[in-house]
Design a protein around this motif. Structure first.
Motif, mmCIF file in Angstrom:
data_model
loop_
_atom_site.group_PDB
_atom_site.id
_atom_site.type_symbol
_atom_site.label_atom_id
_atom_site.label_comp_id
_atom_site.label_asym_id
_atom_site.label_seq_id
_atom_site.Cartn_x
_atom_site.Cartn_y
_atom_site.Cartn_z
ATOM 1 N N ARG A 102 25.349 2.087 -53.318
ATOM 2 C CA ARG A 102 25.538 2.074 -51.872
ATOM 3 C C ARG A 102 24.506 2.984 -51.218
ATOM 4 O O ARG A 102 24.232 4.073 -51.704
ATOM 5 N N GLY A 137 25.512 6.655 -54.432
ATOM 6 C CA GLY A 137 25.942 6.362 -53.068
ATOM 7 C C GLY A 137 25.899 7.590 -52.179
ATOM 8 O O GLY A 137 25.502 8.676 -52.603
ATOM 9 N N TRP A 141 31.052 8.443 -48.737
ATOM 10 C CA TRP A 141 31.892 7.420 -49.354
ATOM 11 C C TRP A 141 33.094 8.051 -50.050
ATOM 12 O O TRP A 141 34.229 7.592 -49.908
ATOM 13 N N SER A 145 37.185 8.333 -48.638
ATOM 14 C CA SER A 145 38.291 7.958 -49.521
ATOM 15 C C SER A 145 39.269 9.112 -49.677
ATOM 16 O O SER A 145 40.490 8.925 -49.657
ATOM 17 N N THR A 193 33.572 4.302 -42.494
ATOM 18 C CA THR A 193 33.438 4.317 -43.946
ATOM 19 C C THR A 193 34.805 4.226 -44.612
ATOM 20 O O THR A 193 34.970 3.576 -45.657
ATOM 21 N N SER A 197 35.728 1.211 -47.136
ATOM 22 C CA SER A 197 36.128 1.440 -48.529
ATOM 23 C C SER A 197 37.427 0.711 -48.853
ATOM 24 O O SER A 197 37.610 0.196 -49.962
#
Length: 249
Positions: A102, A137, A141, A145, A193, A197
């Motif tokens: 990513r 990534g 990210w 999460s 984001t 995800s």
């Protein structure tokens, strides 16, 4: 179904095509002084062996200690330490990861940073496990999460005695970003984001289930995809408030 077994100070886990690369990453982390991750011991055709990281994983239902502020802050700092160590991993054309790269690539993200993949010694996060979804990534990210899991921004039943209010979730999201010391650009894209995800997770779940993967078939049968879709709607409905909370200095 995956089976993970432990024998004394060793953990035996199913191996995949990406496991040799993950072992290289784990070795690199230890060389960089990040000893909170498992250390690779052996790799066979279908099984890997790594060291056991002592402590208690943050599985559901959360204990009062893992639901507390100290666990939140130390988890964010652990993620930052991991990212800093993984950022110097010498990438190679022969690397195999379970997830697509990513952009922008800033480090090797964990891919599933959540309480259940953190190990706690009382109130403090002291370990990080399960690197199967690691891949190149952007730092945000993993942070997105983590914020989703730790705040948490879910419409499902929150494990614990009392579900937090939206204001409490916003404060926990902001505290995680402060403890990680997330940069302004990443804070600005954190909400989108987070939803991206979750959409990617549902897509993976449905694709793998269609291919006959029993784990993901079970996830769909238990309504996980519908929960994540509802969570996306919840996050989008509160996007302005979340954005304001995580970007406030």
């Amino acid at each position: 179904m995956e089976r993970v077994t432990r024998a004394d100070d060793r953990v035996h886990r199913p191996a995949g095509p990406w496991t040799p690369t993950v072992h290289q990453l784990l070795t690199h982390l230890h060389e960089q002084g990040f000893v909170a991750a498992p250390e690779p011991i052996a790799l066979g055709d279908a099984l890997e062996t790594v060291t056991f990281v002592p402590g208690v994983a943050g599985n559901y239902p959360w204990s009062a200690e893992i639901a507390g502020e100290a666990a939140l802050v130390t988890s964010a700092r652990l993620l930052r330490q991991y990212h800093d160590a993984a950022a110097t991993y010498p990438r190679s054309a022969t690397d195999v990861w379970s997830q697509a790269e990513r952009l922008p690539v800033e480090t090797i993200v964990h891919g599933d940073f959540a309480p259940y993949n953190c190990v706690y010694d009382g109130i403090a996060a002291v370990g990080l496990i399960d690197f199967d979804t690691a891949h190149p990534g952007p730092r945000v990210w993993d942070v997105a999460s983590a914020v989703y899991r730790f705040a948490p921004f879910t419409t499902g039943q929150v494990e614990g005695s009392t579900a937090p209010t939206l204001d409490e979730r916003l404060e926990r999201a902001a505290e995680f970003c402060r403890a990680y010391e997330l940069d302004d650009r990443s804070r600005g894209v954190l909400v989108e984001t987070m939803t991206a995800s979750l959409v990617a997770l549902v897509t993976t779940m449905e694709t793998e289930a269609a291919a006959g993967n029993p784990k993901f078939i079970s996830d769909l049968e238990h309504g996980h995809a519908e929960l994540y879709r509802a969570d996306v709607a919840y996050i989008e409905a509160n996007a302005d408030a979340i954005h304001q909370a995580v970007t406030a200095l």
